[in-house]
Design an enzyme around this catalytic site. Structure first.
Site, PDB file in Angstrom:
ATOM      1  N   GLY A  61       0.794  -1.233   0.000  1.00  0.00           N
ATOM      2  CA  GLY A  61       0.000   0.000   0.000  1.00  0.00           C
ATOM      3  C   GLY A  61       0.820   1.274   0.000  1.00  0.00           C
ATOM      4  CB  SER A  62      -0.297   4.735   0.746  1.00  0.00           C
ATOM      5  OG  SER A  62       0.320   5.985   0.974  1.00  0.00           O
ATOM      6  CB  THR A  63       5.205   5.711   0.845  1.00  0.00           C
ATOM      7  OG1 THR A  63       4.618   6.892   0.311  1.00  0.00           O
ATOM      8  CG2 THR A  63       5.763   4.882  -0.286  1.00  0.00           C
ATOM      9  N   GLY A  65       1.911   4.865   4.970  1.00  0.00           N
ATOM     10  CA  GLY A  65       1.775   3.834   6.009  1.00  0.00           C
ATOM     11  C   GLY A  65       2.884   3.863   7.050  1.00  0.00           C
TER      12      GLY A  65
END
Lengths: 134, 399
Positions: A61-63, A65
């Site tokens: 998923g998204s960085t 995170g």
């Protein structure tokens, strides 16, 4: 049983393992206020990562995170340690900024939820104490 | 990893807490990706600026880094924020959000970062040269810098780009290495491609193909005979969004392409492939478009001039955001473009864009020329989308 891996962020803790063979997306997948896994359909949905030795193959998923791990730590809801099969940028950076011990290259299928483990991230070692749960 | 004496000192804390944390991040990434050493970088672009994405935790981390003595060592610019810094009220931004967003900008500024708040740093001075090692986040800009400029960057996240800025280093792996820049798959495009819209659709077709690949291939695009800056900007954004690409080569267009011969494995892209991809980004149906946005990535001067030309003496009937960087806006001001555009009723949303601004729930259907904007409009905000060629997006605003 002792498993040997690679240090991502050092530290030594003892705790109970929470194991999944599915990836974890921290941004949007874990509630930073409670530590609860909220990703729909995830096999750990509804379980909390707080105070657990969290074992999963790899982050996804998204960085952004990475900041979720930091926020969990600030809220006292972070995992005690993280064990990965193959660590990637999001989880590694998150563990470093939140100062959560982290090891990867561990054969995670040899760990089970509920077993008691000692994580010696400084030496890249995981020791399973409670062998009856193996 | 082999570290120099100075890098060891950074890691041991001799340069303070922020530098130590930064070096810990870089060493861990170097370890994971098996870098042999660090490489000095000359330029950084930091993403993760919008408070909508960072939240309280991200803000706290940035303030901790600024408080811990973090200062950038190289030219470092900033990605778009969640609002127009000078004109957020006109965008309908909540004052509480605005205050938190300002704290984010202040933390970056304290570290010596130039708050450009744009995803197109290469248009106004953060413009690396061929072969230069850089550490950029913002996936569209990384792809543009690698492919179009021939600079060398991995796809950094916000914290790892910040770490590179503070230490002046990045672990030397991936696209910093010559042998990782070879094209690995040929896409043979059988249709002429022209305009930002069509290049965005092409980026989606190639990106969708790459999405599930591990490791990511480096595409070699045959059949594209020429491309403008704006078209390459659109392609970079789309191929990075849909495929996670950081580098592509186009013979006759991008600078490294002539060093390589076309890879043997070949995918043919037909008119049908492009039509299907375009169709998938048009799900508005009977719904009325209520939001128009141009400027993903941020508009170039040429694009702003074109909008002014099309809007002169007209009146827009929907919310129409013109998103661009502050430097381009300043030139547009002095050229009179701003006056023409604002008199037509469109709004400049500078420093931000429709991807990172907090607009969930405010609109239902977006019209744009950007395939990247369509992806985030759907995924982040739940909007329906209509993807149109540039000029037709402007027309849509007039309907």
């Amino acid at each position: 049983m002792k498993l040997r891996g690679r240090t991502i962020f050092p530290g030594c803790v003892k705790g109970e393992a929470l194991v999944t063979l599915q990836g974890i997306s921290f941004f949007g997948g874990v509630d930073p206020a409670t530590g609860e896994i909220v990703e729909k359909g995830h096999e750990l949905e509804g379980k909390s990562v707080a105070g657990k030795v969290l074992v999963f193959p790899s982050g996804k998923g998204s960085t952004v995170g990475s900041y979720t791990l930091y926020r969990l730590k600030k809220n006292g809801m972070a995992p005690l340690a993280v064990i990965n099969a193959e660590c990637e940028t999001i989880t590694a950076v998150g563990c470093i900024i939140a100062e959560i011990p982290c090891i990867d290259r561990i054969p995670i299928n040899r760990l089970q939820t509920g077993c008691s483990v000692v994580v010696d991230a400084r030496h890249g070692e995981v020791e399973v104490i409670d062998a009856t749960r193996e | 990893m082999k570290l120099t004496a100075e890098e060891q000192d950074m890691l041991q804390g001799a340069y303070g807490r922020a530098v130590q944390k930064a070096m810990q991040i870089l060493v861990a990434l170097g370890t994971i990706y098996e870098a042999e050493a660090m490489v000095a970088v000359s330029s950084v672009q930091v993403a993760g600026v919008s408070y909508d994405n960072l939240g309280e935790a991200g803000l706290e981390f940035l303030e901790e880094m600024a408080g811990g003595g973090g200062k950038v060592r190289v030219l470092t610019t900033l990605n778009p924020a969640g609002m127009d810094i000078e004109n957020w009220q006109a965008m309908g931004i909540d004052p509480v959000f605005a205050a938190q967003q300002q704290r984010v900008i202040d933390a970056f500024t304290r570290m010596g970062i130039i708050p450009t708040c744009s995803c197109t740093p290469y248009l106004f001075g953060n413009t690396p040269l061929f072969g230069e090692h850089i550490a950029w986040s913002e996936s569209s800009a990384v792809c543009y810098a690698n492919s179009v400029l021939g600079a060398r960057s991995n796809r950094e996240g916000g914290p790892s780009a910040l770490a590179a800025a503070i230490t002046g280093r990045t672990p030397c792996y991936g696209f910093h290495l010559e042998q990782k820049r070879y094209p690995t798959i040929t896409f043979d495009i059988k249709v002429p491609i022209s305009g930002t819209y069509a290049f965005g659709v092409l980026g989606k077709v190639v990106g969708d193909w790459m999405e599930s690949c591990s490791p990511k291939p480096v595409p070699y695009l045959m059949g594209v005979s020429s491309a403008s800056l704006e078209e390459l900007k659109s392609l970079s954004a789309s191929i990075a969004t849909y495929g996670g690409a950081a580098l592509f080569h186009i013979p006759g267009v991008t600078p490294e392409a002539s060093c390589f011969s076309p890879p043997e494995e070949k995918i043919v892209i037909t008119r049908d492939d492009l039509a299907r991809a375009a169709e998938s980004l048009n799900d508005v149906g009977e719904e009325q478009v209520d939001f128009i946005s141009l400027g993903c990535p941020h508009l170039s001067l040429r694009e702003v001039a074109r909008i002014a030309e099309l809007l002169a003496g007209r009146r827009v009937r929907k919310t129409f955001w013109i998103t661009t960087s502050r430097p381009v806006k300043r030139i547009a001001d002095s050229m009179g473009y701003t006056r023409v555009i604002e008199e037509a009723g469109a709004i400049f949303a500078v420093d931000t864009c429709c991807v990172v601004a907090p607009i969930k729930g405010r609109f239902r259907a977006l019209a744009t020329d950007s395939a990247k904007a369509c992806f985030y409009a759907t995924a982040k905000n739940g909007f329906k989308t209509r993807l149109l060629p540039f000029d037709r997006v402007v027309e849509e605003a007039l309907l």
